[in-house]
Design a protein around this motif. Structure first.
Motif, PDB file in Angstrom:
ATOM      1  N   ALA A 260       5.677  -0.301 -11.427  1.00  0.00           N
ATOM      2  CA  ALA A 260       5.287  -0.858 -12.565  1.00  0.00           C
ATOM      3  C   ALA A 260       3.898  -1.925 -11.561  1.00  0.00           C
ATOM      4  O   ALA A 260       3.239  -2.810 -12.510  1.00  0.00           O
ATOM      5  CB  ALA A 260       6.014  -1.261 -12.817  1.00  0.00           C
ATOM      6  N   VAL A 261       4.939  -2.272 -10.884  1.00  0.00           N
ATOM      7  CA  VAL A 261       4.113  -4.052 -10.304  1.00  0.00           C
ATOM      8  C   VAL A 261       3.305  -3.559  -9.695  1.00  0.00           C
ATOM      9  O   VAL A 261       2.241  -4.275  -9.411  1.00  0.00           O
ATOM     10  CB  VAL A 261       5.641  -4.421  -9.478  1.00  0.00           C
ATOM     11  CG1 VAL A 261       4.446  -5.711  -7.864  1.00  0.00           C
ATOM     12  CG2 VAL A 261       6.512  -4.763  -9.736  1.00  0.00           C
TER      13      VAL A 261
ATOM     14  N   LEU B 186      -0.744  -4.634 -10.340  1.00  0.00           N
ATOM     15  CA  LEU B 186      -0.963  -5.054  -9.049  1.00  0.00           C
ATOM     16  C   LEU B 186      -2.586  -5.022  -8.518  1.00  0.00           C
ATOM     17  O   LEU B 186      -4.031  -5.218  -9.030  1.00  0.00           O
ATOM     18  CB  LEU B 186      -0.107  -5.886  -8.152  1.00  0.00           C
ATOM     19  CG  LEU B 186       0.297  -6.346  -7.542  1.00  0.00           C
ATOM     20  CD1 LEU B 186       1.516  -6.437  -6.533  1.00  0.00           C
ATOM     21  CD2 LEU B 186      -0.360  -8.254  -7.696  1.00  0.00           C
ATOM     22  N   ASN B 187      -2.319  -3.289  -8.734  1.00  0.00           N
ATOM     23  CA  ASN B 187      -3.831  -2.485  -8.440  1.00  0.00           C
ATOM     24  C   ASN B 187      -5.183  -3.022  -9.408  1.00  0.00           C
ATOM     25  O   ASN B 187      -6.407  -2.517  -9.334  1.00  0.00           O
ATOM     26  CB  ASN B 187      -4.377  -1.432  -8.366  1.00  0.00           C
ATOM     27  CG  ASN B 187      -2.642  -1.225  -7.136  1.00  0.00           C
ATOM     28  OD1 ASN B 187      -2.292  -1.535  -6.375  1.00  0.00           O
ATOM     29  ND2 ASN B 187      -1.888   0.924  -7.188  1.00  0.00           N
ATOM     30  N   ALA B 188      -4.359  -2.538 -10.810  1.00  0.00           N
ATOM     31  CA  ALA B 188      -5.135  -3.164 -12.116  1.00  0.00           C
ATOM     32  C   ALA B 188      -6.368  -4.609 -12.076  1.00  0.00           C
ATOM     33  O   ALA B 188      -7.376  -5.015 -12.056  1.00  0.00           O
ATOM     34  CB  ALA B 188      -4.641  -2.746 -13.158  1.00  0.00           C
TER      35      ALA B 188
ATOM     36  N   ILE C 123     -10.209   2.281  -6.726  1.00  0.00           N
ATOM     37  CA  ILE C 123      -9.409   1.316  -7.147  1.00  0.00           C
ATOM     38  C   ILE C 123      -9.659   0.143  -5.476  1.00  0.00           C
ATOM     39  O   ILE C 123      -9.752   1.173  -4.571  1.00  0.00           O
ATOM     40  CB  ILE C 123      -8.079   2.222  -6.915  1.00  0.00           C
ATOM     41  CG1 ILE C 123      -7.855   2.536  -8.507  1.00  0.00           C
ATOM     42  CG2 ILE C 123      -6.952   0.296  -6.644  1.00  0.00           C
ATOM     43  CD1 ILE C 123      -6.505   2.629  -8.363  1.00  0.00           C
ATOM     44  N   MET C 124     -10.093  -1.101  -5.767  1.00  0.00           N
ATOM     45  CA  MET C 124      -9.717  -1.917  -3.989  1.00  0.00           C
ATOM     46  C   MET C 124      -8.468  -2.126  -4.184  1.00  0.00           C
ATOM     47  O   MET C 124      -7.185  -3.264  -5.253  1.00  0.00           O
ATOM     48  CB  MET C 124     -10.645  -3.029  -4.765  1.00  0.00           C
ATOM     49  CG  MET C 124     -10.623  -4.123  -3.747  1.00  0.00           C
ATOM     50  SD  MET C 124     -11.327  -3.714  -2.403  1.00  0.00           S
ATOM     51  CE  MET C 124     -13.152  -3.405  -2.507  1.00  0.00           C
ATOM     52  N   LEU C 125      -7.938  -1.958  -3.269  1.00  0.00           N
ATOM     53  CA  LEU C 125      -6.397  -3.105  -2.673  1.00  0.00           C
ATOM     54  C   LEU C 125      -7.193  -4.637  -1.852  1.00  0.00           C
ATOM     55  O   LEU C 125      -7.577  -4.006  -0.872  1.00  0.00           O
ATOM     56  CB  LEU C 125      -6.239  -2.055  -2.169  1.00  0.00           C
ATOM     57  CG  LEU C 125      -5.068  -0.777  -2.954  1.00  0.00           C
ATOM     58  CD1 LEU C 125      -4.081  -0.342  -1.632  1.00  0.00           C
ATOM     59  CD2 LEU C 125      -4.292  -1.244  -4.149  1.00  0.00           C
ATOM     60  N   ALA C 126      -6.748  -5.569  -2.860  1.00  0.00           N
ATOM     61  CA  ALA C 126      -7.375  -6.594  -1.475  1.00  0.00           C
ATOM     62  C   ALA C 126      -6.245  -6.884  -0.735  1.00  0.00           C
ATOM     63  O   ALA C 126      -4.922  -7.235  -1.033  1.00  0.00           O
ATOM     64  CB  ALA C 126      -7.231  -7.932  -2.749  1.00  0.00           C
ATOM     65  N   LYS C 127      -6.112  -7.051   0.428  1.00  0.00           N
ATOM     66  CA  LYS C 127      -5.614  -7.825   1.292  1.00  0.00           C
ATOM     67  C   LYS C 127      -5.518  -9.250   0.885  1.00  0.00           C
ATOM     68  O   LYS C 127      -5.811  -9.540   0.702  1.00  0.00           O
ATOM     69  CB  LYS C 127      -6.296  -6.895   2.764  1.00  0.00           C
ATOM     70  CG  LYS C 127      -6.466  -5.506   3.221  1.00  0.00           C
ATOM     71  CD  LYS C 127      -6.993  -6.039   4.870  1.00  0.00           C
ATOM     72  CE  LYS C 127      -7.543  -4.310   5.230  1.00  0.00           C
ATOM     73  NZ  LYS C 127      -8.531  -4.550   6.100  1.00  0.00           N
TER      74      LYS C 127
ATOM     75  N   GLN D  89       1.418  -0.339  -2.539  1.00  0.00           N
ATOM     76  CA  GLN D  89       0.587  -0.377  -3.790  1.00  0.00           C
ATOM     77  C   GLN D  89      -0.637   0.673  -3.123  1.00  0.00           C
ATOM     78  O   GLN D  89      -1.133   1.133  -3.749  1.00  0.00           O
ATOM     79  CB  GLN D  89      -0.254  -1.469  -3.524  1.00  0.00           C
ATOM     80  CG  GLN D  89       0.081  -2.834  -4.429  1.00  0.00           C
ATOM     81  CD  GLN D  89      -0.666  -3.958  -4.094  1.00  0.00           C
ATOM     82  OE1 GLN D  89       0.093  -4.504  -3.397  1.00  0.00           O
ATOM     83  NE2 GLN D  89      -1.292  -4.734  -4.859  1.00  0.00           N
ATOM     84  N   LEU D  90      -0.578   1.236  -2.027  1.00  0.00           N
ATOM     85  CA  LEU D  90      -1.543   1.978  -1.155  1.00  0.00           C
ATOM     86  C   LEU D  90      -1.015   3.342  -1.881  1.00  0.00           C
ATOM     87  O   LEU D  90      -1.903   3.915  -2.171  1.00  0.00           O
ATOM     88  CB  LEU D  90      -1.821   1.520  -0.031  1.00  0.00           C
ATOM     89  CG  LEU D  90      -2.536   2.921   0.839  1.00  0.00           C
ATOM     90  CD1 LEU D  90      -3.933   3.615   0.409  1.00  0.00           C
ATOM     91  CD2 LEU D  90      -2.098   2.622   2.101  1.00  0.00           C
ATOM     92  N   VAL D  91       0.551   3.503  -1.434  1.00  0.00           N
ATOM     93  CA  VAL D  91       0.602   5.341  -2.088  1.00  0.00           C
ATOM     94  C   VAL D  91       0.029   5.151  -3.341  1.00  0.00           C
ATOM     95  O   VAL D  91       0.280   6.567  -4.179  1.00  0.00           O
ATOM     96  CB  VAL D  91       2.054   5.356  -2.122  1.00  0.00           C
ATOM     97  CG1 VAL D  91       2.764   6.728  -2.505  1.00  0.00           C
ATOM     98  CG2 VAL D  91       2.465   5.206  -0.620  1.00  0.00           C
TER      99      VAL D  91
END
Lengths: 143, 143, 143, 143, 143, 143
Positions: free
Chosen positions: C131-132, C136-138, F117-121, F127-129
């Motif tokens: 869920a978290v 966060l990804n969105a 999807i953009m993962l901001a550091k 989150q990555l998984v």
């Protein structure tokens, strides 16, 4: 729904507040189809007949436009729709973008911007109106 | 599409089955814009001119209304659109909610209910019709 | 994954850039479940044991927290989780919010904020971490 | 995370409230992969080794199971995973369903139920845990 | 928007490229409502008055149809809408499907295909047009 | 979950069917964080230390890789992550793409590909998984 625009022009809602969509299209037949569809849906539109023109309008717009509807192929050696959309997103990362294309639709997955919609020709006017509305409705819902 | 409503009224589909939307709006100009937009889309509407009126209609409705379209600011010291929506969701947790607002749109993220749509003014009639349709279509899809 | 936090603390990625989640929970058993779940997922957490404490931390945070995980019932006559979430959204309209609740889960539709997730107890640790992460990804994907 | 289940079993959260997932799989290797993945995520599971067994468990469950994870091919002339899922949805239209399959994955579009997820083999354990969590998180969010 | 279809028929856009929707409905009143709604939205439609007819048209279509709109109950001992939709998805796993139903809507969760929309009667014409447009717009966006 | 990979390597599931993710990252610390996170989730990974290397691997892959996880900035005058992702999408329009970035995250809206999807550091391993799993789960669900 010209009555709405008339009412708005009468100043009740404020002329400066019209919801204006920038349409980039060099084919006059498609221009008229897009114009009639969006006007029927209650949107006001401004038409740019080249990518260069569209970029200039976006640079000078200062938030005037609320969405972009663009053809892909805008002439040999000219700015194409992919580039116009990237330019719009540099100015506003949340700018709604709808592409229209025939043979270039397959390139959307590699050249399109995130959260945009590609309308592959042929498409019905209702699809265009729904596409613009979906993106605007999502855009007005922060959080 | 009055022909549809006529056909329905003729009893073929049953009068009691009309899809009715509750619209809460105290500004007559906006009332008429919303009414014409939704009626064009084939919806029937009932208008409440105050939040108090809307709450009373919802309490007495027994499932009559299928969606809520509400303005936010409904008069000083009066029930506002945020409260009307919360009331509707207490009665039915899946009730579709569309808010319309100008300056209060920014508060949607903290005061709106989940799975609702905020239409920030100015918006085009097509956005309203699409918003109501999206929520109803999602609502008819359990699972 | 303490090795990650260690690496980060070593200054390679910068201590000031840790991804910190604010957890609001007055039950120590649930606190420890939530803490272990989120720490296992690589998140750092700060625990507030009351709604009043959470509001004070949010007011002083200046962007330190990246998401809120909150219980609903935080004591009679005390600030509850619904109110903490609304406070967080007034500060940042895009703040990710996850609620945890047992008997109050049904109220989410009328009291929750848009684009939040309600975890009805009992829930598995993986649901909380997912869920978290989803929110966060969105949230890191503007447009 | 057996500590969580232990705590729960100690009665703090109530034994009757465990989140139990029904897994239907006749291959012991896959059974153990699925069991370890979901248990790692904090879920409790019950394994049915045939479609007939699964249907009987669902009929007797009275709400005990919160989600279904099922293989497709469960033996010649036996109830298959498509049928088990339809049976579960007749009992509860919102029941979360995850299918696992190799060669039958292509049939998901015609034989799967709405709002389900097909995991095409090979898949990683994290995909299974995320799939179950996504569906449960959506299911706990009415509205 | 017959002007659009006229323009298209004039050959500017190519007759072979019309966006055609297959509608399966045995009730003439509903047929006319659906026809007028979709034609208003700029779609061309072909009507099949039985499930058997629809299956034959799909088998012979070679990609002619771009979406299916189908009633559920098509006569005792006849092919129903659930079966027509499964047949369409075997031919093309991405085929957009919209069901229309009254009393059978509840069965959508167990008998419908993934990524379809169920319109529970009564529904407004705008819901049908939006449903078809949403599915087509999603379908034109690979990736 | 090396037991899974061991089982797979033993031939039970077929060595050729491993789910392999291509990771493009020139920073060794981030490489090891990403590797440990994804391996924990049950994914196998191949690391390319430059964009040029990644493009060559994709060209020779013939479907070996199932997703791309890429840093943006891969060295001055070198192929960057935006270009690697576009290359991957030209080969397969549905290829799952996850970007990781610090200061360049804001450019995602104009330079990223659709449905990425953009993962901001800084981001947490979970989150990555979750990001990779979400995209793969969506990708295995045609329709």
């Amino acid at each position: 729904m010209s009555w709405l625009l008339d009412a708005v022009r009468c100043g009740e809602l404020g002329v400066e507040n019209l919801l204006v969509i920038l349409v980039v299209e060099d084919d006059q037949l498609i221009q008229s189809v897009v114009e009639e569809s969006l006007t029927d849906g209650g949107f006001e539109i401004v038409i740019a007949s080249s990518g260069e023109n569209a970029v200039a309008l976006l640079d000078a717009a200062d938030g005037k436009y609320r969405a972009l509807v663009t053809d892909i192929n805008l002439g040999r050696d000219k700015i194409d729709g992919w580039e116009v959309a990237r330019h719009a997103r540099k100015i506003d990362p949340h700018f709604p973008v709808v592409y229209m294309s025939g043979k270039d639709a397959i390139e959307w997955a590699s050249k399109g911007v995130p959260n945009s919609i590609m309308l592959a020709k042929p498409f019905a006017p209702a699809q265009l109106v729904t596409a613009v509305s979906q993106l605007l409705n999502a855009g007005t819902t922060p959080g």
